[in-house]
Design a protein around this motif. Sequence first.
Motif, short mmCIF file in Angstrom:
data_model
loop_
_atom_site.label_atom_id
_atom_site.label_comp_id
_atom_site.label_asym_id
_atom_site.label_seq_id
_atom_site.Cartn_x
_atom_site.Cartn_y
_atom_site.Cartn_z
N GLU A 182 0.83 -1.21 0.00
CA GLU A 182 0.00 0.00 0.00
C GLU A 182 0.86 1.26 0.00
O GLU A 182 0.71 2.12 0.86
CB GLU A 182 -0.92 0.01 1.24
CG GLU A 182 -1.76 -1.23 1.41
CD GLU A 182 -3.19 -1.05 0.91
OE1 GLU A 182 -3.45 -0.03 0.26
OE2 GLU A 182 -4.00 -1.93 1.15
N PRO A 183 1.76 1.42 -0.98
CA PRO A 183 2.72 2.52 -0.91
C PRO A 183 2.10 3.90 -1.04
O PRO A 183 2.72 4.88 -0.68
CB PRO A 183 3.66 2.24 -2.09
CG PRO A 183 2.84 1.46 -3.04
CD PRO A 183 1.91 0.63 -2.21
N THR A 184 0.88 4.00 -1.56
CA THR A 184 0.32 5.33 -1.77
C THR A 184 -0.97 5.57 -1.00
O THR A 184 -1.60 6.61 -1.15
CB THR A 184 0.00 5.55 -3.27
OG1 THR A 184 -0.91 4.54 -3.70
CG2 THR A 184 1.24 5.48 -4.11
N THR A 185 -1.35 4.64 -0.13
CA THR A 185 -2.63 4.78 0.56
C THR A 185 -2.66 6.00 1.47
O THR A 185 -3.69 6.66 1.61
CB THR A 185 -2.92 3.51 1.36
OG1 THR A 185 -2.81 2.41 0.48
CG2 THR A 185 -4.30 3.52 1.94
N ALA A 186 -1.51 6.33 2.08
CA ALA A 186 -1.49 7.45 3.01
C ALA A 186 -1.32 8.78 2.30
O ALA A 186 -1.30 9.83 2.93
CB ALA A 186 -0.38 7.26 4.04
N LEU A 187 -1.20 8.75 0.96
CA LEU A 187 -0.93 9.99 0.22
C LEU A 187 -2.18 10.48 -0.51
O LEU A 187 -3.10 9.72 -0.75
CB LEU A 187 0.18 9.75 -0.81
CG LEU A 187 1.49 9.17 -0.28
CD1 LEU A 187 2.43 8.89 -1.43
CD2 LEU A 187 2.14 10.11 0.71
N ASP A 188 -2.16 11.74 -0.89
CA ASP A 188 -3.25 12.29 -1.69
C ASP A 188 -3.25 11.68 -3.09
O ASP A 188 -2.20 11.33 -3.62
CB ASP A 188 -3.08 13.80 -1.82
CG ASP A 188 -3.71 14.52 -0.66
OD1 ASP A 188 -4.85 14.15 -0.32
OD2 ASP A 188 -3.09 15.41 -0.10
N VAL A 189 -4.44 11.60 -3.70
CA VAL A 189 -4.52 11.02 -5.05
C VAL A 189 -3.64 11.74 -6.05
O VAL A 189 -3.10 11.14 -6.98
CB VAL A 189 -5.96 11.02 -5.61
CG1 VAL A 189 -6.73 9.87 -5.09
CG2 VAL A 189 -6.66 12.32 -5.35
N VAL B 57 -14.76 18.39 -2.28
CA VAL B 57 -13.55 17.61 -2.52
C VAL B 57 -12.31 18.50 -2.45
O VAL B 57 -12.38 19.71 -2.65
CB VAL B 57 -13.56 16.90 -3.90
CG1 VAL B 57 -14.57 15.79 -3.92
CG2 VAL B 57 -13.82 17.88 -5.01
N GLY B 58 -11.20 17.87 -2.17
CA GLY B 58 -9.93 18.58 -2.10
C GLY B 58 -8.90 17.70 -1.43
O GLY B 58 -9.24 16.69 -0.82
N GLU B 59 -7.63 18.08 -1.58
CA GLU B 59 -6.57 17.28 -0.98
C GLU B 59 -6.53 17.48 0.53
O GLU B 59 -7.14 18.42 1.04
CB GLU B 59 -5.22 17.71 -1.57
CG GLU B 59 -5.02 17.30 -3.00
CD GLU B 59 -3.80 17.99 -3.58
OE1 GLU B 59 -2.75 17.36 -3.60
OE2 GLU B 59 -3.91 19.13 -4.00
N SER B 60 -5.76 16.65 1.22
CA SER B 60 -5.64 16.86 2.66
C SER B 60 -4.93 18.20 2.89
O SER B 60 -4.01 18.57 2.16
CB SER B 60 -4.88 15.72 3.32
OG SER B 60 -3.73 15.40 2.60
N GLY B 61 -5.38 18.93 3.89
CA GLY B 61 -4.79 20.22 4.17
C GLY B 61 -5.42 21.38 3.43
O GLY B 61 -4.99 22.52 3.57
N CYS B 62 -6.47 21.13 2.64
CA CYS B 62 -7.06 22.22 1.88
C CYS B 62 -8.10 22.99 2.71
O CYS B 62 -8.60 24.00 2.27
CB CYS B 62 -7.70 21.72 0.59
SG CYS B 62 -9.25 20.87 0.83
#
Lengths: 326, 334
Positions: A182-189, B57-62
């Motif tokens: 799960e290398p990208t699960t903790a990251l934003d899309v 919607v938006g990224e984390s921290g937005c």
Amino acid sequence: MTAQTILQVDKLSIALRLKGQGFPAVSNLSFSVERGEVFGLVGESGCGKSLCALTIAGLLRDPLHVTGGRIDFDGQDINRLSNRDMRRLRGNRVAMIFQEPMTSLNPLMTIGDQIGEMFELHENMSRRQARLKAVESLEQVQVPSPERRIRDYPHQLSGGMRQRVMIAIALACNPALLIADEPTTALDVTIQAEIVELILDLCKARGTAVLMISHDLGLVARICNRVAVMYAGSIVEERAASEVFVDPRHPYTQGLLASLPRLGRRLQEGRKPLMEIKGVVPALTERGPGCGFAPRCSKATDICWADMPAATALSGSGKIRCYHHG
Amino acid sequence: MDDLLFKDASAAANFDALDVCDLCVHYPVREGFRRRLLKAVNGVTINIRAGECLGLVGESGCGKSTLAQAIMGLVPITSGSIRVAGQDVTDAVQRDPLSQARNVQMVFQDPFASLNPRQTVRQALAGPLRLHGMTNRDEIEARVVDMLARVGMKADAADRRPHEFSGGQRQRICIARALIIQPKLLVCDEPVSALDVSIRAQIINLLLQLKDELGIALLMISHDLGVVEHMSDRIAVMYLGRIVEEGIWHDIFTAPAHPYTQALIASIPDPIAPAETLRRMKGEAPSALRPPPGCAFNPRCPVAFDACRLGDVPYFTPLAQAHRVRCHLLSQGQ
């Protein structure tokens, strides 16, 4: 096992031992990864995909135990290796990237030291040489101004940067196999695409095979050559990535795809209630002798409850574990 | 139905369920010796009608979670106004916090952390009713059973405690607890992100069904565009404290006008028709402590030009009906 196979997992079973009782967490898992291939292992949380990764890296700890089967890495049986040999293999020939980059980096060491450690331990370099190599590695994972960055501590970096550092550490010694859990699960899309592309590019250049573990069907479909779908501790369907989501055969894979609110679905079909897979994922202690999916399956008959179906070859390519795949 | 208890309900029928006007939430932050302002929410204007679902919607921290907290009345606002069902939130929190709670309730991301493990489900559901003045035991019991049935759970669940339930069932209990005092607005902060993929559809269907049955407004906060597309009537896209694009869901997905929205949609891999390469934006979102000059998206924007880097923050350009976009490209033409 051919010379092209880098990893062969054969009938692997893992059990959780609690109070003298054994609960099977993973049963009869078999798959193989070719050199340079990207192999996807998908499933929901608790299906055993991460246990499988830990076992391959030799990191399984009490109360979890391997109860059967073998894992051959490059022709060596991993379960038979001594701790010392395993340590030599791990990080050097088999590397791993975990989900949460903050908890897998040491907060008290600079990232330069953490990358350099790989070269000192596995390639007997001096500290100074290792430092130079660390800068080079950081450059390869596209961290800006790497000479300055190597003095930073993990808390000074953003999530995406930390994951880049993890990739630099994992690929430092040109491993033959990279396990990406799960290398990208903790990251934003928005950062996910960049990180995944980076992993794939670097692995391709090194000829490193990737075992990509994820719950994200879209991601796996895009980057993998072959995909194994896991449910409740077994692989239910193993197919080429280009086929498995277009023409799923196992009722679980079919249900999963039908229940997914895919982007664009509402535009095509209008807003219909999503298909639901009834019920819940069975707990480890509640699994019966039969097919793990039987309690939630609309096609289930008596035999599904009584006996685990064997993995049978599909007419095209791939394998499936189901009595009722049409 | 206890009319006394829910007297605010009927009076508010003429108002939007949520009306946020030019809202700013700034936090003073110490950085070494310097003091800076973290502009978590910076001039947000949105509204939701009764029975409508707005996807955010938006990224984390937005700033989307800060916005949710401000709507709940949990963080002090710097300027602007929030009205829920016609009632000013800042005012209500000071004067009569219970009336604020009757208007708006929240469902959180992690159902494992948002239920008290020592309370039975009955206690968790009856608590809000008692707090809001309902005393008749039979009536409370009837409403608890009714609410459990509405979220698809059996009546015998009332005597059990959270640890006996799976994540999906716990989320059902959280939804029941939030809706039992019949709020006008339900704020859902990533309600399915912590759930198993095969369970998500159940909760999404349930939320939509309850929205239609009860006529509540839904603020659906999520980073999963697939979920947002499925659930929302309108969608607002947030970037670094500002709404950058807002419109009817159909317009957002068929004709996204802001480069950020376009990149966001393009970065979602699809399992059935996977694209060869994903179009993507460069780099990561800048810190809200040091927003870039001009349009906040300019360092990552593939089509940025001088006005974006040097000029002011772009104003909204109206496009189609209810579709507006903050982008210099649209306001200044090419």
